[in-house]
Design an enzyme around this catalytic site. Structure first.
Site, mmCIF file in Angstrom:
data_model
loop_
_atom_site.group_PDB
_atom_site.id
_atom_site.type_symbol
_atom_site.label_atom_id
_atom_site.label_comp_id
_atom_site.label_asym_id
_atom_site.label_seq_id
_atom_site.Cartn_x
_atom_site.Cartn_y
_atom_site.Cartn_z
ATOM 1 N N ASP A 62 9.049 24.086 -41.621
ATOM 2 C CA ASP A 62 9.118 25.534 -41.824
ATOM 3 C C ASP A 62 9.507 26.052 -40.452
ATOM 4 O O ASP A 62 8.664 26.090 -39.539
ATOM 5 C CB ASP A 62 7.757 26.099 -42.256
ATOM 6 C CG ASP A 62 7.846 27.598 -42.500
ATOM 7 O OD1 ASP A 62 8.503 28.282 -41.693
ATOM 8 O OD2 ASP A 62 7.269 28.087 -43.472
ATOM 9 N N HIS A 63 10.774 26.429 -40.279
ATOM 10 C CA HIS A 63 11.232 26.662 -38.903
ATOM 11 C C HIS A 63 10.529 27.859 -38.253
ATOM 12 O O HIS A 63 10.508 27.977 -37.037
ATOM 13 C CB HIS A 63 12.759 26.756 -38.823
ATOM 14 C CG HIS A 63 13.341 28.056 -39.264
ATOM 15 N ND1 HIS A 63 13.521 28.382 -40.584
ATOM 16 C CD2 HIS A 63 13.787 29.130 -38.560
ATOM 17 C CE1 HIS A 63 14.061 29.584 -40.672
ATOM 18 N NE2 HIS A 63 14.229 30.066 -39.455
ATOM 19 N N HIS A 86 7.824 31.085 -45.061
ATOM 20 C CA HIS A 86 7.659 31.721 -43.746
ATOM 21 C C HIS A 86 6.633 32.868 -43.753
ATOM 22 O O HIS A 86 5.796 32.965 -42.859
ATOM 23 C CB HIS A 86 8.996 32.273 -43.243
ATOM 24 C CG HIS A 86 10.135 31.318 -43.380
ATOM 25 N ND1 HIS A 86 10.027 29.985 -43.080
ATOM 26 C CD2 HIS A 86 11.422 31.489 -43.800
ATOM 27 C CE1 HIS A 86 11.197 29.392 -43.287
ATOM 28 N NE2 HIS A 86 12.052 30.278 -43.729
HETATM 29 O O1 LIG Z 1 14.731 29.878 -44.137
HETATM 30 C C1 LIG Z 1 15.492 30.838 -44.073
HETATM 31 O O2 LIG Z 1 15.461 31.600 -42.987
HETATM 32 C C2 LIG Z 1 16.579 32.410 -42.640
HETATM 33 C C3 LIG Z 1 16.064 33.432 -41.625
HETATM 34 O O3 LIG Z 1 15.631 32.727 -40.506
HETATM 35 P P1 LIG Z 1 15.566 33.468 -39.097
HETATM 36 O O4 LIG Z 1 15.015 32.439 -38.185
HETATM 37 O O5 LIG Z 1 16.965 33.895 -38.765
HETATM 38 O O6 LIG Z 1 14.684 34.649 -39.284
HETATM 39 C C4 LIG Z 1 17.176 33.101 -43.838
HETATM 40 O O7 LIG Z 1 18.389 33.717 -43.474
HETATM 41 C C5 LIG Z 1 17.458 32.086 -44.893
HETATM 42 O O8 LIG Z 1 17.922 32.744 -46.077
HETATM 43 C C6 LIG Z 1 16.243 31.275 -45.232
HETATM 44 O O9 LIG Z 1 16.626 30.190 -46.068
#
Ligand SMILES: O=C1O[C@H](COP(=O)(O)O)[C@@H](O)[C@H](O)[C@H]1O
Ligand SMILES: NC(=O)C1=CN([C@@H]2O[C@H](COP(=O)(O)OP(=O)(O)OC[C@H]3O[C@@H](n4cnc5c(N)ncnc54)[C@H](OP(=O)(O)O)[C@@H]3O)[C@@H](O)[C@H]2O)C=CC1
Length: 502
Positions: free
Chosen positions: A180-181, A243
C-alpha cells in the site's frame, strides 16, 4: 522489527517492461543503490513477454533514472546489475530457465540465495506465478524468499480471499509483502511519531477533546489511460479500501506496546474491527459518491469521466467517494472520521485535519463575534507538501479582547527536500530488510474489504445520478451536506497551507 543492513539479494521483477517498473521501481532501486542502502552485490532480473536483450532492458532502466543522474558511468554501473529474461508467466517450463539464471547470479554476485519476487503485473497472474515459483523450486533457497504483491488485492472480499488462498499455498504470511504505497509516504509514517512521541497530543487524542477528523486525498488527474481497470474499480475500491482506511487506522489505533510489526498491525486490526458497518439503507446517510463532469482546470477544458477512453457512456462508476466512519470503541465513540477522495478535483492534496473541541467557556467568543471562533486544528500535510501545522488562537494586536488565528508550522520539505525518500524506495528498502510493518497484513485487507463491500453492494444496485461534480471542483454538494448535518464543514485544503507549504 528485523533490520538486516544492506542485504545481498536478487530482485526479480515480474512486469519489468511495464509502467510501474519504469516510473517507480527502477528509480527507487537506483536511489537505494546511490545511498548505499543495498549491498554492491545485488542483481535485478526483469521478466516480461517482450523479447528484449539485456542491453535493451538496461537502456530502458537508464532512461528511467535519467532525470536524477547525469553521470553516465554511474548509470552504466548501476544498469549492469540488471538482467532480462523474456517469458510468458503462464508457461510452467520457463520457470526452470529462470531458476538457472537466478542460481548463476547467486554465484556471480556471491548472493546467499536471498530473493525478492516483485509482482508488478495484473493480479490475474499473481496466483499462477506464486504457485510456479514454489513448484519449480525457485523458493527452495538457502537464504530468504519474499513475495511483493501490487494492488489491487482483489476487488471484494471473496476475490481477495481466493487470491490470498492461492498465494498462501506457496508463501507463508510472513513472506508476503502487500504493497500500500501510502504506507511508504514520509508523513503517513509520521502519524505514529506525532501521536506517540509527543506529550502534547496523546492525552488529547480521544473523544473528550477531538470533535472530528478529516482525511482528504484529492487528485487533479483524471482516470488517464486506466479506464478499463477503473470501470471495475471506482474510488471506493481504488482508494478507500486501502489508502484511506489505512490512514484512519493509523490515526485511531491505540499505542502499540512495542514498535514491532506484529504489535502495530494488531492495533490497526482492532480499529478496523471497531469500524461501524455501514449497510443497507444506512449507506446514504454515511457515504456519498460522485463522478466528474467536464470542467476547467488551469484554464484547460477537460472531458467528463464518461467521455474517457474505455469508459461506458452510461457508467455508474464513482470517481469520488466521501464518507463518515465511526469507530465504536471507548476512545472514539461519537467522533466522526470523515474521508474524501476523488479524481479531477481542484487541487492535488493529501491532508489530515484533526479538529479539537472548543474549550468549556471561551471568553473571547460571543455570538456577535462569530468570526473570532477558530477551533484548534492539527493539520498533517502528507503531499505534495510535507509537514504539520498547528492552528491556535493568539491576541489581536489592534486592542480589545479579540483573538486571531495563528499557525505553528514544521515543513519537512524545507529540511530534507532532496533526501526525502519516495514511498516505493522506502518500501523496497523495508522489504529487503525484512520489515513488513508498512505492508498490509491479510487481516487488515480482509476487514477493509468487508467494510467496503457493504457499501459497494448498495452502490452497484442503485444507479447514481451522474455526473454530479465539475472537473476542477471539490466534489459533489452532498459531500458538504454530509458534514453540515453534523454541524461541521470540510476544512478547505487550499486554505490550510502557509507560505512555506504548497
Ligand atoms: O493507488 C492509487 O493511488 C493513486 C494516487 O496516489 P498518490 O500517491 O499520487 O496520491 C491514484 O491515482 C490511483 O488511482 C490509485 O490506484
Ligand atoms: N502503473 C502504476 O502507477 C501502478 C500500477 N499498479 C499495479 O502494478 C501492476 C502493474 O501495473 P503497470 O506496470 O501499470 O502495468 P503495465 O500494463 O504497464 O505492465 C504490465 C507488465 O506485465 C507484463 N506481462 C503481461 N502479461 C504477461 C505474461 N503473460 N507474461 C509475462 N509478462 C506479462 C508486461 O510485459 P510485456 O508487455 O512485455 O508482456 C508488462 O511488463 C498492476 O497490478 C497495477 O494495478 C499499482 C499502483 C500504481
Amino acid at each position: 522489527m528485523n533490520s538486516e543492513l544492506n542485504p545481498k539479494a536478487v530482485i526479480v521483477i515480474f512486469g519489468a517492461t511495464g509502467d510501474l517498473a519504469k516510473r517507480k521501481l527502477f528509480p527507487s532501486i537506483f536511489r537505494l543503490y546511490r545511498n548505499k542502502k543495498i549491498a554492491e552485490e545485488f542483481a535485478v532480473v526483469g521478466v516480461g513477454r517482450r523479447s528484449w536483450s539485456d542491453d535493451e532492458f538496461r537502456s530502458n532502466v537508464k532512461s528511467s533514472i535519467s532525470s536524477f543522474q547525469s553521470d553516465s558511468a554511474e548509470a552504466d554501473e548501476f544498469a549492469s546489475h540488471f538482467h532480462y529474461h523474456s517469458f510468458d508467466v503462464t508457461n510452467p517450463e520457463s520457470y526452470l530457465e529462470l531458476k538457472g539464471l537466478l542460481d548463476d547470479l547467486d554465484g556471480s554476485y556471491n548472493i546467499p540465495g536471498n530473493r525478492i519476487f516483485y509482482l508488478a503485473m495484473a493480479p490475474e497472474f499473481f496466483g499462477t506465478i506464486a504457485k510456479q515459483l514454489k513448484t519449480q523450486g525457485l523458493t527452495a533457497v538457502q537464504g530468504w524468499s519474499r513475495l511483493v504483491i501490487e494492488k489491487p488485492f482483489g476487488r471484494d472480499l471473496p476475490s481477495a480471499n481466493e487470491l490470498n488462498d492461492e498465494i498462501r499455498e506457496a508463501f507463508s504470511e510472513d513472506q508476503i509483502y502487500r504493497i500500500d504505497h501510502y504506507l511508504g509516504k514520509e508523513m503517513v509514517q509520521n502519524i505514529e511519531v506525532i501521536r506517540f512521541a509527543n506529550a502534547l497530543f496523546e492525552p488529547l487524542w480521544n473523544n473528550r477533546f477531538i470533535s472530528n477528523i478529516q482525511v482528504t486525498s484529492s487528485e487533479v488527474l483524471g482516470v488517464e489511460d486506466r479506464g478499463r481497470y477503473y470501470e471495475s474499480s471506482g474510488a471506493l475500491r481504488d482508494m478507500v479500501q486501502n489508502h484511506m482506511m489505512q490512514m484512519v487506522a493509523l490515526l485511531a489505533m491505540e499505542p502499540p506496546i512495542k514498535l514491532t510489526t506484529d504489535e502495530i498491525r494488531s492495533e490497526k486490526v482492532k480499529v478496523l474491527r471497531a469500524m461501524r458497518p455501514i449497510e443497507g439503507e444506512r449507506v446514504e446517510d454515511y457515504f456519498v459518491r460522485g463522478q466528474y463532469d467536464q470542467g476547467l482546470i488551469d484554464g484547460k477544458q477537460l472531458p467528463g469521466y464518461r467521455e474517457e477512453n474505455n469508459v461506458d457512456q452510461e457508467s455508474n462508476t464513482e470517481t469520488y467517494a466521501a464518507g463518515k466512519i465511526m469507530i465504536d470503541n471507548f476512545r472514539w465513540a461519537g467522533v466522526p472520521f470523515y474521508i474524501r477522495t476523488g479524481k479531477r478535483m481542484e487541487t492535488k492534496s493529501t491532508k489530515i485535519v484533526v479538529e479539537f473541541k472548543d474549550i468549556p467557556m471561551n471568553l473571547y467568543y460571543n455570538s456577535q463575534e462569530k468570526e473570532n471562533k477558530h477551533p484548534n486544528l492539527l493539520v498533517i500535510h502528507i503531499q505534495p507538501d510535507e509537514g504539520i501545522t498547528l492552528h491556535l488562537n493568539a491576541k489581536k494586536t489592534e486592542g480589545g479582547a479579540y483573538t486571531k488565528p495563528i499557525r505553528l508550522g514544521f515543513w519537512n520539505n524545507s529540511v530534507d527536500t532532496f533526501n526525502t525518500p519516495e514511498a516505493y524506495e522506502k518500501l523496497i528498502d523495508d522489504c529487503m530488510r525484512g520489515d513488513a510493518t508498512n505492508f498490509t497484513h491479510w487481516d487488515e485487507v480482509a476487514l477493509s474489504w468487508s467494510f467496503v463491500d457493504k457499501i459497494s453492494k448498495i452502490w452497484e444496485k442503485e444507479k447514481a445520478v451522474f455526473p454530479n461534480y465539475a472537473s476542477g471542483s471539490m466534489g459533489p454538494r452532498e459531500a458538504d451536506e454530509l458534514l453540515e448535518k453534523d454541524g461541521f464543514h470540510w476544512w478547505p485544503v487550499t486554505e490550510l497551507i502557509s507560505e512555506q507549504g504548497e
